[in-house]
Design a protein around this motif. Structure first.
Motif, short mmCIF file in Angstrom:
data_model
loop_
_atom_site.label_atom_id
_atom_site.label_comp_id
_atom_site.label_asym_id
_atom_site.label_seq_id
_atom_site.Cartn_x
_atom_site.Cartn_y
_atom_site.Cartn_z
N GLU A 164 51.71 17.96 47.44
CA GLU A 164 51.98 18.76 48.63
C GLU A 164 51.93 20.26 48.36
O GLU A 164 51.37 21.02 49.16
CB GLU A 164 53.37 18.41 49.19
N LYS A 165 52.50 20.70 47.23
CA LYS A 165 52.67 22.13 46.99
C LYS A 165 51.88 22.68 45.80
O LYS A 165 51.73 23.89 45.69
CB LYS A 165 54.15 22.43 46.73
N GLY A 166 51.47 21.82 44.89
CA GLY A 166 50.80 22.29 43.69
C GLY A 166 51.80 22.70 42.63
O GLY A 166 53.00 22.62 42.81
N PHE A 167 51.27 23.17 41.50
CA PHE A 167 52.11 23.54 40.36
C PHE A 167 52.92 24.81 40.64
O PHE A 167 54.11 24.85 40.40
CB PHE A 167 51.25 23.80 39.12
N VAL A 168 52.25 25.86 41.09
CA VAL A 168 52.89 27.17 41.21
C VAL A 168 54.03 27.15 42.23
O VAL A 168 55.08 27.73 41.99
CB VAL A 168 51.85 28.26 41.57
N ARG A 169 53.84 26.48 43.34
CA ARG A 169 54.84 26.53 44.41
C ARG A 169 55.94 25.48 44.28
O ARG A 169 56.92 25.53 45.02
CB ARG A 169 54.14 26.39 45.76
N THR A 170 55.81 24.52 43.38
CA THR A 170 56.84 23.50 43.21
C THR A 170 57.98 24.03 42.37
O THR A 170 57.78 24.52 41.26
CB THR A 170 56.27 22.23 42.54
N THR A 171 59.19 23.96 42.92
CA THR A 171 60.39 24.39 42.20
C THR A 171 61.17 23.17 41.73
O THR A 171 60.96 22.05 42.22
CB THR A 171 61.30 25.24 43.10
N ALA A 172 62.09 23.41 40.81
CA ALA A 172 62.98 22.32 40.36
C ALA A 172 63.78 21.79 41.54
O ALA A 172 64.00 20.58 41.66
CB ALA A 172 63.89 22.82 39.25
N ARG A 173 64.21 22.68 42.41
CA ARG A 173 64.98 22.25 43.59
C ARG A 173 64.13 21.37 44.53
O ARG A 173 64.65 20.43 45.12
CB ARG A 173 65.54 23.45 44.34
N GLY A 228 63.31 17.52 29.66
CA GLY A 228 63.41 18.75 28.88
C GLY A 228 63.22 20.01 29.70
O GLY A 228 63.92 20.99 29.51
N SER A 229 62.26 19.98 30.62
CA SER A 229 62.01 21.14 31.49
C SER A 229 61.25 20.69 32.73
O SER A 229 60.64 19.61 32.75
CB SER A 229 61.20 22.21 30.75
N LYS A 230 61.28 21.53 33.73
CA LYS A 230 60.52 21.26 34.96
C LYS A 230 59.03 21.18 34.64
O LYS A 230 58.32 20.30 35.13
CB LYS A 230 60.77 22.36 36.00
N ASP A 231 58.54 22.09 33.79
CA ASP A 231 57.12 22.10 33.45
C ASP A 231 56.70 20.81 32.75
O ASP A 231 55.63 20.26 33.04
CB ASP A 231 56.77 23.31 32.60
N ALA A 232 57.53 20.33 31.83
CA ALA A 232 57.21 19.08 31.14
C ALA A 232 57.17 17.92 32.13
O ALA A 232 56.30 17.04 32.05
CB ALA A 232 58.23 18.80 30.03
N LEU A 233 58.09 17.92 33.09
CA LEU A 233 58.09 16.89 34.14
C LEU A 233 56.82 16.99 34.98
O LEU A 233 56.18 15.97 35.28
CB LEU A 233 59.33 17.03 35.02
N LEU A 234 56.44 18.20 35.36
CA LEU A 234 55.23 18.36 36.19
C LEU A 234 53.98 17.90 35.43
O LEU A 234 53.09 17.31 36.03
CB LEU A 234 55.09 19.81 36.65
N VAL A 235 53.93 18.18 34.14
CA VAL A 235 52.77 17.72 33.35
C VAL A 235 52.74 16.20 33.33
O VAL A 235 51.68 15.59 33.53
CB VAL A 235 52.80 18.30 31.92
N GLU A 236 53.88 15.57 33.10
CA GLU A 236 53.91 14.10 33.07
C GLU A 236 53.53 13.54 34.44
O GLU A 236 52.80 12.55 34.53
CB GLU A 236 55.29 13.59 32.64
N ALA A 237 53.98 14.19 35.51
CA ALA A 237 53.62 13.74 36.86
C ALA A 237 52.12 13.90 37.09
O ALA A 237 51.47 13.01 37.66
CB ALA A 237 54.41 14.53 37.90
N TYR A 238 51.56 15.00 36.64
CA TYR A 238 50.12 15.24 36.79
C TYR A 238 49.32 14.19 36.04
O TYR A 238 48.37 13.62 36.58
CB TYR A 238 49.79 16.65 36.30
#
Length: 194
Positions: free
Chosen positions: A17-26, A44-54
């Protein structure tokens, strides 16, 4: 599902829906029904979660490409016919995977803002090259030599990335499998004639 799986599913929805840049932890917490602390605990981090989701979003695309492998194996004729048939099936999958391709392009164009994500995904590219090399050569991934991954895998990755950009920019003028195959045929004739 547990918090780990809920976070992953929420992150996948946020990315689409939002992409990497606009997605916040909240955003992820709201979408997953979890809490902020669970991101750090499980990933470990929001970025690590986003990578795993990607990566989880990309994996089914690879499985879809597996249909290309089966079709290419059954294709009559030369290796060039296998090449063409595989690209026909890869290109066929582009419309349904458009949102995921857009995420890939976002990483390329916003890389400086996504340094940790870019670094984690760069490591995952090796597996992508391995999968593409296996698909086009018909050699099982486990049996591929590093030389094949680092040469042919890189070649197919480069073609796929260029094709992705063309199809995202303008489907009407994007290269199709026939054009790609004819281009390869002509390049091979030209270099073999030297």
């Amino acid at each position: 599902m547990g918090h780990r799986e809920d976070l992953l599913e929420g992150a996948k929805r946020c990315l689409l829906e939002k992409g990497f840049v606009r997605t916040t932890a909240r955003d992820i917490v709201k979408e997953s029904g979890t809490n902020l602390a669970s991101i750090g605990y499980h990933y470990g981090s929001k970025d690590a979660l986003l990578v795993e989701a990607y990566v989880a979003l990309i994996e089914p695309m690879g499985e879809g490409f597996e249909g290309a492998v089966g079709a290419a194996r059954g294709a009559e004729g030369s290796g060039i016919e296998r090449f063409r048939e595989t690209w026909v099936n890869v290109i066929r999958s582009i419309p349904e995977s458009r949102a995921i391709w857009m995420l890939s392009l976002e990483v390329v164009t916003q890389g400086e803002r996504l340094a940790e994500i870019r670094e984690l995904l760069a490591k995952a590219q090796v597996e992508g090259r391995r999968g593409l090399a296996a698909m086009f050569t018909g050699i099982p991934e486990a049996d591929l030599s590093e030389d094949v991954v680092e040469t042919e895998g890189r070649f197919y990755t480069t073609l796929l990335n260029g094709l992705m950009v063309q199809w995202l920019f303008d489907e009407e003028s994007a290269t199709d499998a026939e054009q790609l195959t004819e281009g390869l045929r002509r390049v091979m004739e030209r270099v073999s004639g030297d």
